[in-house]
Design a protein around this motif. Structure first.
Motif, PDB file in Angstrom:
ATOM      1  N   GLY A  33       1.186  -1.149  -0.549  1.00  0.00           N
ATOM      2  CA  GLY A  33      -0.320  -0.217  -0.176  1.00  0.00           C
ATOM      3  C   GLY A  33       0.647   1.775   0.291  1.00  0.00           C
ATOM      4  N   ALA A  34       0.254   2.490  -0.472  1.00  0.00           N
ATOM      5  CA  ALA A  34       0.758   3.625  -0.160  1.00  0.00           C
ATOM      6  C   ALA A  34       1.180   4.610   0.895  1.00  0.00           C
ATOM      7  N   SER A  35       2.472   4.438   1.325  1.00  0.00           N
ATOM      8  CA  SER A  35       2.896   5.970   2.638  1.00  0.00           C
ATOM      9  C   SER A  35       3.613   6.968   1.778  1.00  0.00           C
ATOM     10  N   LEU A  36       3.514   7.738   2.652  1.00  0.00           N
ATOM     11  CA  LEU A  36       4.373   8.484   2.359  1.00  0.00           C
ATOM     12  C   LEU A  36       5.853   8.883   2.855  1.00  0.00           C
ATOM     13  N   ASP A  37       7.555   9.339   2.132  1.00  0.00           N
ATOM     14  CA  ASP A  37       8.420   9.028   3.074  1.00  0.00           C
ATOM     15  C   ASP A  37       8.776  10.011   3.210  1.00  0.00           C
ATOM     16  N   SER A  38       9.606  11.065   3.739  1.00  0.00           N
ATOM     17  CA  SER A  38       9.917  12.553   4.372  1.00  0.00           C
ATOM     18  C   SER A  38      10.805  12.465   3.586  1.00  0.00           C
ATOM     19  N   LYS A  42      19.058  12.183   8.474  1.00  0.00           N
ATOM     20  CA  LYS A  42      20.182  12.783   9.338  1.00  0.00           C
ATOM     21  C   LYS A  42      20.660  14.555   9.339  1.00  0.00           C
ATOM     22  N   ALA A  43      21.821  14.672   8.076  1.00  0.00           N
ATOM     23  CA  ALA A  43      22.543  16.504   7.462  1.00  0.00           C
ATOM     24  C   ALA A  43      21.401  16.767   7.544  1.00  0.00           C
ATOM     25  N   ARG A  44      20.203  16.173   5.919  1.00  0.00           N
ATOM     26  CA  ARG A  44      19.277  17.539   6.656  1.00  0.00           C
ATOM     27  C   ARG A  44      17.928  17.948   7.380  1.00  0.00           C
ATOM     28  N   ALA A  45      17.968  17.195   8.352  1.00  0.00           N
ATOM     29  CA  ALA A  45      17.656  17.493   9.713  1.00  0.00           C
ATOM     30  C   ALA A  45      17.403  18.668  10.890  1.00  0.00           C
ATOM     31  N   ASP A  73      18.591   6.626   6.275  1.00  0.00           N
ATOM     32  CA  ASP A  73      19.095   7.083   4.611  1.00  0.00           C
ATOM     33  C   ASP A  73      18.775   5.895   3.903  1.00  0.00           C
ATOM     34  N   ALA A  74      17.753   6.249   3.019  1.00  0.00           N
ATOM     35  CA  ALA A  74      17.994   4.956   2.686  1.00  0.00           C
ATOM     36  C   ALA A  74      18.546   4.763   0.991  1.00  0.00           C
ATOM     37  N   VAL A  75      18.570   3.796   0.642  1.00  0.00           N
ATOM     38  CA  VAL A  75      19.537   2.880  -0.495  1.00  0.00           C
ATOM     39  C   VAL A  75      18.070   2.750  -1.410  1.00  0.00           C
ATOM     40  N   ILE A  83      25.455  -5.420 -15.330  1.00  0.00           N
ATOM     41  CA  ILE A  83      26.823  -6.401 -14.191  1.00  0.00           C
ATOM     42  C   ILE A  83      27.866  -5.167 -14.435  1.00  0.00           C
ATOM     43  N   VAL A  84      27.821  -4.828 -13.130  1.00  0.00           N
ATOM     44  CA  VAL A  84      28.461  -3.192 -12.201  1.00  0.00           C
ATOM     45  C   VAL A  84      29.877  -3.567 -11.224  1.00  0.00           C
ATOM     46  N   ALA A  85      31.049  -3.363 -11.675  1.00  0.00           N
ATOM     47  CA  ALA A  85      31.630  -3.269 -10.827  1.00  0.00           C
ATOM     48  C   ALA A  85      32.050  -1.643  -9.804  1.00  0.00           C
ATOM     49  N   ASP A  86      31.920  -1.455  -8.419  1.00  0.00           N
ATOM     50  CA  ASP A  86      31.790  -0.682  -7.540  1.00  0.00           C
ATOM     51  C   ASP A  86      31.145   0.287  -7.762  1.00  0.00           C
ATOM     52  N   PRO A  87      29.776  -0.730  -7.233  1.00  0.00           N
ATOM     53  CA  PRO A  87      29.167   0.371  -8.013  1.00  0.00           C
ATOM     54  C   PRO A  87      28.469   1.911  -6.658  1.00  0.00           C
ATOM     55  N   ALA A  88      28.321   3.277  -7.322  1.00  0.00           N
ATOM     56  CA  ALA A  88      28.177   4.190  -6.100  1.00  0.00           C
ATOM     57  C   ALA A  88      26.473   4.019  -6.046  1.00  0.00           C
ATOM     58  N   PRO A  89      26.887   4.699  -4.522  1.00  0.00           N
ATOM     59  CA  PRO A  89      25.627   5.008  -4.050  1.00  0.00           C
ATOM     60  C   PRO A  89      24.595   5.892  -4.619  1.00  0.00           C
ATOM     61  N   ILE A  90      23.341   5.777  -4.663  1.00  0.00           N
ATOM     62  CA  ILE A  90      22.738   6.311  -6.353  1.00  0.00           C
ATOM     63  C   ILE A  90      21.912   7.461  -5.354  1.00  0.00           C
ATOM     64  N   ILE A  91      21.328   7.500  -4.326  1.00  0.00           N
ATOM     65  CA  ILE A  91      20.424   8.395  -3.986  1.00  0.00           C
ATOM     66  C   ILE A  91      22.083   9.813  -3.133  1.00  0.00           C
ATOM     67  N   ALA A  92      22.777   8.977  -2.892  1.00  0.00           N
ATOM     68  CA  ALA A  92      23.894  10.738  -2.433  1.00  0.00           C
ATOM     69  C   ALA A  92      24.467  11.179  -3.465  1.00  0.00           C
ATOM     70  N   ALA A  93      24.507  10.563  -5.037  1.00  0.00           N
ATOM     71  CA  ALA A  93      25.270  11.215  -6.261  1.00  0.00           C
ATOM     72  C   ALA A  93      24.041  11.919  -6.577  1.00  0.00           C
TER      73      ALA A  93
END
Length: 153
Positions: A33-38, A42-45, A73-75, A83-93
């Motif tokens: 079901g649907a929910s809201l994520d703000s 921590k850094a933004r807060a 923090d979400a991931v 096929i990926v080596a050394d993937p970067a964190p998508i949200i942080a990028a």
């Protein structure tokens, strides 16, 4: 329910965490079901307390995705078919590209074809993760492997 509908419409009724469709008619007690994520980290807060102005927007998430994330923090996971080596964190990028622009190295791939697929997937995923972010991907040969980067336009 009005705010949920507004956020759902803005996000195209897709979970911003898993990128799967969210059924607006499903019970909010159902794990899908649907929910809201703000999206407040921590850094933004801490920054929000300091300048009280720029409050991050809420995003649509499945109840199970949102509950599983909790207060951490979400991931956003990379899919298994890439096929990926050394993937970067998508949200942080994505957040750095939104804030500063420039270039982010996202992954290394063994073949040029793999790198092109990864670049296309990243552009598609970021179009929903950060709708206002205008980016393009670039593939560079680096000594037998291929480097995938995103550039903010």
């Amino acid at each position: 329910m009005g705010q949920l509908n507004d956020v759902g419409e803005a996000d195209g009724w897709r979970c911003w965490l898993c990128d799967e469709p969210v059924d607006p008619e499903m019970s909010p007690n159902d794990p899908r079901g649907a929910s809201l994520d703000s999206r407040i980290t921590k850094a933004r807060a801490k920054k929000k307390k300091q300048d009280k102005g720029n409050v991050p927007s809420e995003r649509l998430a499945h109840k199970s995705c949102n509950t599983g994330k909790g207060a951490k923090d979400a991931v956003v996971p990379w899919p298994d078919h890439l096929i990926v080596a050394d993937p970067a964190p998508i949200i942080a990028a994505a957040e750095r590209l939104e804030r500063k622009g420039g270039r982010e190295i996202m992954a290394r791939c063994p073949t040029h074809e793999d790198a092109v697929v990864v670049g296309a997937w990243l552009i598609d995923r970021l179009s929903r993760l950060s709708p206002g972010l205008n980016v393009h991907s670039d593939v560079a040969s680096t000594g037998g492997q291929y480097l995938v980067s995103l550039h903010a336009k």
